[in-house]
Design a protein around this motif. Structure first.
Motif, PDB file in Angstrom:
ATOM      1  N   THR A 111     -24.123 -13.507  36.138  1.00  0.00           N
ATOM      2  CA  THR A 111     -23.339 -14.302  35.660  1.00  0.00           C
ATOM      3  C   THR A 111     -22.100 -14.516  36.372  1.00  0.00           C
ATOM      4  O   THR A 111     -21.748 -13.694  37.330  1.00  0.00           O
ATOM      5  CB  THR A 111     -23.040 -13.683  34.122  1.00  0.00           C
ATOM      6  N   LYS A 112     -21.157 -15.371  36.175  1.00  0.00           N
ATOM      7  CA  LYS A 112     -20.051 -15.721  36.700  1.00  0.00           C
ATOM      8  C   LYS A 112     -19.190 -14.648  36.412  1.00  0.00           C
ATOM      9  O   LYS A 112     -18.239 -14.163  37.279  1.00  0.00           O
ATOM     10  CB  LYS A 112     -19.427 -16.900  36.464  1.00  0.00           C
ATOM     11  N   SER A 242     -32.314 -12.256  30.197  1.00  0.00           N
ATOM     12  CA  SER A 242     -31.057 -11.492  29.734  1.00  0.00           C
ATOM     13  C   SER A 242     -31.662  -9.739  29.326  1.00  0.00           C
ATOM     14  O   SER A 242     -32.946  -9.747  28.828  1.00  0.00           O
ATOM     15  CB  SER A 242     -30.915 -11.977  28.211  1.00  0.00           C
TER      16      SER A 242
END
Length: 307
Positions: A111-112, A242
């Motif tokens: 993710t960022k 996820s």
């Protein structure tokens, strides 16, 4: 045990201290690999081939790990990596050697926010300046500079019969010059060279910090009007699986830990007895880790006794 700040502030003055510093460097290099691998394995849909960027960084971190091991055996030491104390316990608020991390280093999908963690790990030594002051902690780059200076000052005897792991574009450590070249490679591939945080060199081989920042910013880093700018082709964030830590699926989780522990045992034997590196064992770790991630299970980079 000495911390990185201890080594940077006091220097390395004996062969024994140099061996301890190199063992610590192996722990430090390894500690970055599990977070990077988990991010790589989490990628599901990847229109702009971000997985290739992660693969490059992981491959280079593994090379750095091997180079430090080769430095250690060259000076008469022996890597100790096949034990539970070698493996870090995530999330980390401090990297091995007591390097503080404002953003905890954990095992999470790409993710960022996770890219921000990776940029924090790889942040260049310049700036901040590569000196230890009251307000600035010693950087990883400064630690490697201290090791480099120790090789130059001590000029330790190097064992031509020492076992070493072959590394692409590197040779056996036979002279202090060879040692310095290996250390310089580790520093430059991670941080880049001394321009500024926004101006890496050389242009065609971006250091890890800038590779991660390209993905974080969403643009390739290019040279425009004489300056480096994140204004190149767009980069889309991949879709990811996820995953989280689970208490079920014990057999599958245990299998991954066994594969990891066997791999570390094998690698230690490569340095202790000259065994050839088992590349399929590395691929087995990838398959086991990826299988867990696709099922929503976080791989556990923990030691497990095995036969």
């Amino acid at each position: 045990m000495n911390t990185i700040a201890d080594f940077v502030s006091s220097g390395i003055h004996t062969l024994s201290e140099l061996k301890r510093a190199l063992q610590l460097a192996m722990q430090l290099e390894f500690s970055t690999i599990p977070p990077y691998l988990c991010a790589q394995w989490s990628i599901r849909e990847d229109p702009d081939r971000v997985e290739g960027i992660l693969h490059k960084v992981v491959s280079q971190e593994m090379i750095h790990f091997a180079l430090v091991g080769n430095l250690l055996t060259a000076v008469g030491g022996m890597p100790k990596i096949a034990n539970k104390n070698f493996l870090p316990k995530y999330p980390l608020k401090r990297l091995p050697g007591d390097v503080p991390q404002a953003l905890p280093v954990g095992l999470r999908p790409l993710t960022k926010s996770q890219l921000a963690v990776f940029m924090q790990i790889e942040y260049p030594e310049f700036p901040p300046v590569a000196v230890l002051t009251r307000n600035r902690p010693a950087t990883i780059g400064a630690f490697y500079t201290t090791i480099e200076e120790a090789f130059q000052r001590l000029n330790p005897p190097l064992d031509p019969a020492a076992s070493w792991v072959p590394v692409p574009f590197a040779k056996q450590i036979l002279t202090a010059t060879d040692a310095v070249a290996s250390i310089d490679r580790i520093k430059s591939e991670g941080e880049g060279l001394e321009d500024s945080p926004e101006e890496p060199s050389p242009a065609h081989n971006l250091a890890h910090y800038y590779l991660f920042k390209e993905v974080h910013v969403g643009r390739r880093l290019i040279r425009a009007d004489g300056n480096w700018k994140f204004e190149g082709a767009p980069i889309s964030m991949p879709e990811v699986f996820s995953f989280r830590r689970c208490i079920g699926h014990r057999k599958d989780r245990a299998h991954f830990r066994i594969v990891l522990s066997r791999l570390l045992t094998h690698l230690e034997h490569c340095w202790s007895s000259g065994r050839t590196v088992d590349v399929p064992a590395m691929f087995e770790l990838k398959l086991a880790g990826r299988a867990l991630v696709e099922r929503g299970i976080r791989p556990e980079f923990e030691w497990m006794d095995h036969s």
